[in-house]
Write an enzyme that holds these catalytic residues in place. Structure first.
Site, PDB file in Angstrom:
ATOM      1  N   SER A  49       0.873  -1.179   0.000  1.00  0.00           N
ATOM      2  CA  SER A  49       0.000   0.000   0.000  1.00  0.00           C
ATOM      3  C   SER A  49       0.909   1.228   0.000  1.00  0.00           C
ATOM      4  O   SER A  49       1.137   1.850   1.018  1.00  0.00           O
ATOM      5  CB  SER A  49      -0.902  -0.001   1.230  1.00  0.00           C
ATOM      6  OG  SER A  49      -0.143   0.046   2.413  1.00  0.00           O
ATOM      7  N   HIS A 162      -3.299  -6.062   2.587  1.00  0.00           N
ATOM      8  CA  HIS A 162      -2.403  -7.074   3.147  1.00  0.00           C
ATOM      9  C   HIS A 162      -3.076  -8.426   3.352  1.00  0.00           C
ATOM     10  O   HIS A 162      -2.495  -9.344   3.933  1.00  0.00           O
ATOM     11  CB  HIS A 162      -1.835  -6.595   4.489  1.00  0.00           C
ATOM     12  CG  HIS A 162      -0.919  -5.417   4.335  1.00  0.00           C
ATOM     13  ND1 HIS A 162      -0.399  -4.728   5.395  1.00  0.00           N
ATOM     14  CD2 HIS A 162      -0.434  -4.801   3.220  1.00  0.00           C
ATOM     15  CE1 HIS A 162       0.373  -3.739   4.958  1.00  0.00           C
ATOM     16  NE2 HIS A 162       0.359  -3.764   3.647  1.00  0.00           N
ATOM     17  N   GLU A 171      -4.827  -2.603   9.089  1.00  0.00           N
ATOM     18  CA  GLU A 171      -4.120  -3.142  10.262  1.00  0.00           C
ATOM     19  C   GLU A 171      -4.823  -2.803  11.570  1.00  0.00           C
ATOM     20  O   GLU A 171      -5.209  -1.656  11.790  1.00  0.00           O
ATOM     21  CB  GLU A 171      -2.696  -2.567  10.323  1.00  0.00           C
ATOM     22  CG  GLU A 171      -1.864  -2.938   9.121  1.00  0.00           C
ATOM     23  CD  GLU A 171      -0.572  -2.135   9.037  1.00  0.00           C
ATOM     24  OE1 GLU A 171       0.018  -1.837  10.077  1.00  0.00           O
ATOM     25  OE2 GLU A 171      -0.187  -1.793   7.910  1.00  0.00           O
ATOM     26  N   GLU A 212       1.543  -9.461   7.141  1.00  0.00           N
ATOM     27  CA  GLU A 212       2.351  -9.015   8.278  1.00  0.00           C
ATOM     28  C   GLU A 212       2.209  -9.941   9.476  1.00  0.00           C
ATOM     29  O   GLU A 212       2.561  -9.583  10.603  1.00  0.00           O
ATOM     30  CB  GLU A 212       1.991  -7.573   8.625  1.00  0.00           C
ATOM     31  CG  GLU A 212       2.280  -6.653   7.439  1.00  0.00           C
ATOM     32  CD  GLU A 212       2.207  -5.183   7.767  1.00  0.00           C
ATOM     33  OE1 GLU A 212       1.676  -4.810   8.831  1.00  0.00           O
ATOM     34  OE2 GLU A 212       2.696  -4.396   6.943  1.00  0.00           O
ATOM     35  N   ASP A 249      -4.263   1.035  11.453  1.00  0.00           N
ATOM     36  CA  ASP A 249      -3.813   1.686  10.223  1.00  0.00           C
ATOM     37  C   ASP A 249      -4.862   1.388   9.154  1.00  0.00           C
ATOM     38  O   ASP A 249      -4.793   0.353   8.486  1.00  0.00           O
ATOM     39  CB  ASP A 249      -2.438   1.163   9.785  1.00  0.00           C
ATOM     40  CG  ASP A 249      -1.985   1.819   8.468  1.00  0.00           C
ATOM     41  OD1 ASP A 249      -2.701   2.720   7.974  1.00  0.00           O
ATOM     42  OD2 ASP A 249      -0.923   1.431   7.936  1.00  0.00           O
ATOM     43  N   GLU A 292      -3.009   5.473  12.159  1.00  0.00           N
ATOM     44  CA  GLU A 292      -2.106   5.829  11.057  1.00  0.00           C
ATOM     45  C   GLU A 292      -2.938   5.981   9.789  1.00  0.00           C
ATOM     46  O   GLU A 292      -3.886   5.216   9.562  1.00  0.00           O
ATOM     47  CB  GLU A 292      -1.099   4.688  10.920  1.00  0.00           C
ATOM     48  CG  GLU A 292      -0.075   4.867   9.835  1.00  0.00           C
ATOM     49  CD  GLU A 292       0.761   3.598   9.704  1.00  0.00           C
ATOM     50  OE1 GLU A 292       1.023   2.936  10.724  1.00  0.00           O
ATOM     51  OE2 GLU A 292       1.106   3.249   8.571  1.00  0.00           O
ATOM     52  N   ASP A 319       1.569   8.291   7.128  1.00  0.00           N
ATOM     53  CA  ASP A 319       2.428   7.354   6.393  1.00  0.00           C
ATOM     54  C   ASP A 319       2.432   7.790   4.927  1.00  0.00           C
ATOM     55  O   ASP A 319       3.328   8.536   4.494  1.00  0.00           O
ATOM     56  CB  ASP A 319       1.879   5.933   6.597  1.00  0.00           C
ATOM     57  CG  ASP A 319       2.525   4.890   5.710  1.00  0.00           C
ATOM     58  OD1 ASP A 319       3.551   5.194   5.075  1.00  0.00           O
ATOM     59  OD2 ASP A 319       2.012   3.755   5.630  1.00  0.00           O
ATOM     60  N   LYS A 344       9.677   4.994   7.149  1.00  0.00           N
ATOM     61  CA  LYS A 344      10.059   3.765   6.440  1.00  0.00           C
ATOM     62  C   LYS A 344      11.216   4.163   5.544  1.00  0.00           C
ATOM     63  O   LYS A 344      11.029   4.958   4.609  1.00  0.00           O
ATOM     64  CB  LYS A 344       8.913   3.297   5.557  1.00  0.00           C
ATOM     65  CG  LYS A 344       7.656   2.832   6.279  1.00  0.00           C
ATOM     66  CD  LYS A 344       6.513   2.863   5.289  1.00  0.00           C
ATOM     67  CE  LYS A 344       5.334   2.069   5.724  1.00  0.00           C
ATOM     68  NZ  LYS A 344       4.200   2.291   4.798  1.00  0.00           N
ATOM     69  N   HIS A 372       8.358  -1.127   9.520  1.00  0.00           N
ATOM     70  CA  HIS A 372       8.677  -2.121   8.479  1.00  0.00           C
ATOM     71  C   HIS A 372       7.820  -1.844   7.235  1.00  0.00           C
ATOM     72  O   HIS A 372       7.040  -0.894   7.210  1.00  0.00           O
ATOM     73  CB  HIS A 372       8.349  -3.523   9.012  1.00  0.00           C
ATOM     74  CG  HIS A 372       6.874  -3.717   9.255  1.00  0.00           C
ATOM     75  ND1 HIS A 372       6.286  -4.948   9.378  1.00  0.00           N
ATOM     76  CD2 HIS A 372       5.846  -2.820   9.387  1.00  0.00           C
ATOM     77  CE1 HIS A 372       4.992  -4.824   9.565  1.00  0.00           C
ATOM     78  NE2 HIS A 372       4.692  -3.544   9.588  1.00  0.00           N
ATOM     79  N   LYS A 395       6.693  -0.157  14.565  1.00  0.00           N
ATOM     80  CA  LYS A 395       5.607  -0.980  14.029  1.00  0.00           C
ATOM     81  C   LYS A 395       6.286  -2.020  13.167  1.00  0.00           C
ATOM     82  O   LYS A 395       6.916  -1.695  12.164  1.00  0.00           O
ATOM     83  CB  LYS A 395       4.690  -0.081  13.206  1.00  0.00           C
ATOM     84  CG  LYS A 395       3.752  -0.844  12.303  1.00  0.00           C
ATOM     85  CD  LYS A 395       2.746   0.062  11.678  1.00  0.00           C
ATOM     86  CE  LYS A 395       2.834   0.020  10.176  1.00  0.00           C
ATOM     87  NZ  LYS A 395       1.577   0.285   9.503  1.00  0.00           N
TER      88      LYS A 395
HETATM   89  O1  LIG Z   1       0.884   0.860   5.292  1.00  0.00           O
HETATM   90  C1  LIG Z   1       1.835   0.529   5.987  1.00  0.00           C
HETATM   91  O2  LIG Z   1       2.043   1.132   7.020  1.00  0.00           O
HETATM   92  C2  LIG Z   1       2.818  -0.532   5.556  1.00  0.00           C
HETATM   93  C3  LIG Z   1       3.429  -1.313   6.645  1.00  0.00           C
HETATM   94  O3  LIG Z   1       2.548  -1.850   7.558  1.00  0.00           O
HETATM   95  O4  LIG Z   1       2.306  -1.312   4.561  1.00  0.00           O
HETATM   96  P1  LIG Z   1       3.069  -1.295   3.132  1.00  0.00           P
HETATM   97  O5  LIG Z   1       4.442  -1.694   3.388  1.00  0.00           O
HETATM   98  O6  LIG Z   1       2.274  -2.269   2.309  1.00  0.00           O
HETATM   99  O7  LIG Z   1       2.957   0.102   2.611  1.00  0.00           O
HETATM  100 MG   LIG Z   2       0.515   2.655   6.742  1.00  0.00          MG
END
Ligand SMILES: O=C(O)[C@@H](CO)OP(=O)(O)O
Ligand SMILES: [Mg+2]
Length: 574
Positions: A49, A162, A171, A212, A249, A292, A319, A344, A372, A395
């Site tokens: 995502s 996910h 999440e 995850e 999230d 988030e 994010d 990230k 992550h 996280k």
């Molecule tokens: O959205 C998120 O926060 C991440 C990690 O949990 O997902 P992705 O790595 O798929 O962007």
């Molecule tokens: Mg996110």
């Protein structure tokens, strides 16, 4: 152009290979070897995502190989152009190295060489330098004061991009805010994870896990998921709110279409204002301490509306909206978009830029969550980065799948390594920073005498209930037993519903129509609010303005007095 260096930390060689990530897709792994023989190795994670403004992850796009996901070009860039540019540079000069990588790529989004190529080298160089200095990575990057273990946000229910279930939110996480140590936090999380597994199984749900490592049951709404999580927390013996904070999230950008949040699983659509209302209600109804991406990356007005509405009592972490990009973050800080940033490293592509984002957030008094990606590897660099930056929160997925538990295990090792030094110094370094990192609502707490009064029984009765375990008490300081407000509110309600018959003679008196009681529910609308109070055996419902509730800070578990002014009180006899 390479600078010449004769030091032991001079980069001698840079190589890359293609390895597999946790989804079985190829990703870049880079090795940086220094003059003294020190080796740094880093594997690059990958998101599902992704934010639109992330640095570009270079994929080969050949449909016949790896379904287009090959990384052979990125690997070749490391082995060719990047190696030629950085061999001879001093790995100690991380900022210089990263600036050289960014300049070499030459694009604003790292699309020429690929952020996956650049990041592999950037992280591997840091790890090689740490090894050359015979220091663990967190100490090399964070210095002597890198002693704060992060509060883990453990993802135990997966949905969205996910998982293949109908859950619209991506999440649902638990954060053991009551844990004294990181190792303890992991134990609590694991116990809840396994309790949730049993609960899901007995409710006839699948216990297969998502990307995850969290369960991916076929639930339809966030409330259903949250209720399962709440029940598992309680059945594992923990208090929601006091021991465990809930985190979500929604990854809202994923279901924001043409200005509307389209909940396909739930079968509803919400306008940005309805989305704000919905989230605010969830935050009020459950002990949610952090959300988030509650709003989409392109819905900045929505972000601001939600921040103004709940930002004082809930962490709102950006994010997709910030993509670990310092410039985007600065703008968000300036314009009131959230109060926290997810970091990230692969969203931005070099370690130095990621560290700059952390520093900017901290300077603004914002919180930072190290994170992550949904596609991970056995690489544990982010565990060290969380400690190095002292950001206080990480996280990194569920309590299953080695790609997730590897990070927890690394943090367990770091905590052990820090040993006593983790407990020295100011505050409580080495421990999950509860108040510092997360705005956890402080839960009202009551002595046996106070609880007895609120329940309308004698202290002896309350003590008896406590001794028999019917009323959950915790020790608060030597000799003192206390019950937290949320548990007491639940008990009061349950008891009034007849599950615990009222003992004889236990009557609540009303003096001048003033009913002292405990708040069992607060429902907030735009203008009005409904507050439910349990006063002994009596349930009182009061409609007041939302403003009053916010001004008085009324929450479930608080003690309040309901005053009734009425000339019209009917009296019935049996
Ligand atoms: O959205 C998120 O926060 C991440 C990690 O949990 O997902 P992705 O790595 O798929 O962007
Ligand atoms: Mg996110």
């Amino acid at each position: 152009m390479a600078t010449s260096s004769v030091g032991f930390t001079a980069i001698q060689s840079v190589t890359a290979r293609r390895v597999l990530d946790s989804r079985g897709n190829p990703t870049v792994e880079a090795d940086v070897l220094l003059a003294d023989g020190s080796l740094g190795r880093a594997a690059v994670p990958s998101g599902a995502s992704t934010g639109a403004r992330e640095a570009v992850e270079l994929r080969d796009g050949e449909p016949g190989r790896w379904h287009g996901k090959g990384v052979d070009r990125a690997v070749a860039h490391v082995n060719g152009e990047i190696a030629a540019a950085v061999v001879g540079r001093d790995a100690d000069d991380q900022a210089g190295l990263d600036a050289a990588l960014v300049a070499l790529d030459g694009t604003s989004d790292k699309s020429r060489l690929g952020a996956n190529a650049l990041l592999g080298v950037s992280l591997a160089a840091a790890k090689a330098a740490a090894a050359a200095h015979r220091q663990p990575l967190y100490r090399y990057l964070g210095g002597a004061d890198a002693r704060l273990l992060p509060l883990p946000m453990m993802n135990i229910v997966n949905g969205g991009a996910h998982a293949d279930n109908p859950l619209d939110f991506q999440e649902f996480m638990i954060a053991p805010v009551g844990a004294e140590t990181f190792a303890e936090a992991v134990r609590m999380g694991s116990e809840i994870f396994h309790t949730l597994r049993r609960d899901l199984l007995s409710a006839g749900h699948s216990t297969g896990v998502g990307d995850e490592g969290g369960f991916a049951p076929a639930l339809r709404t966030a409330e259903e998921a949250l209720d399962f999580v709440m029940a598992a927390v309680e059945r594992a013996g923990y208090r929601p709110g006091a021991d465990i904070g809930l985190i979500m999230d929604p990854a809202s950008s994923e279901f924001f279409r043409d200005g509307t949040y389209v909940y396909e699983g739930e079968g509803v659509r919400r306008t940005p204002t309805e989305q704000v209302d919905y989230l605010a209600k969830l935050i009020d109804a459950y002990p949610i301490v952090s959300v988030e991406d509650p709003m989409a990356e392109d819905d900045l007005d929505g972000w601001r509306e939600l921040t103004a509405r709940v930002g004082d009592r809930c962490q709102l972490t950006g994010d997709d909206v910030f993509c670990t990009n310092e410039e985007l973050l600065r703008e968000g800080i300036r314009t009131g978009v959230g109060n926290s940033v997810l970091v990230k490293v692969n969203q931005i592509g070099t370690l130095t830029e990621a560290l700059a984002t952390v520093a900017t957030a901290h300077r603004a008094g914002w919180t930072v969550v190290m994170s992550h990606r949904s596609g991970e590897t056995e690489d544990t660099t982010i565990a060290d980065l969380a400690v190095a930056t002292g950001c206080g929160q990480i996280k990194t997925g569920s309590l299953s799948r080695s790609d997730r538990t590897a990070k927890y295990n690394q943090l367990i090792r770091i905590e052990e390594e820090l040993g006593d030094s983790a407990r020295d110094g100011h505050g409580s370094p080495g421990r999950p920073p509860r108040r510092r990192a997360l705005k956890v609502r402080s839960v009202a707490s009551y002595s046996i005498g106070q609880a007895a009064k609120l329940l309308g029984v004698s202290s002896e009765t309350a003590r008896r209930w406590a001794d028999s375990g019917r009323l959950r008490m915790d020790r608060e300081g030597p000799g003192n037993r206390a019950v937290d407000g949320v548990s007491l509110a639940a008990f009061a309600k349950e008891r009034a519903e007849g599950m615990h018959p009222l003992p004889e003679g236990a009557v609540v008196t009303s003096v001048r129509n003033a009913f002292a009681g405990i708040v069992t529910r607060v429902t907030l609308d735009d203008v009005v609010a409904q507050v439910e109070i349990q006063s002994g055996p009596h349930r009182i419902v009061s409609l007041v303005t939302r403003e009053s509730v916010e001004e008085l800070g009324i929450e479930v578990g608080d003690t309040v007095t309901a005053r009734v002014k009425s000339t019209n009180v009917h009296i019935d006899t049996p």
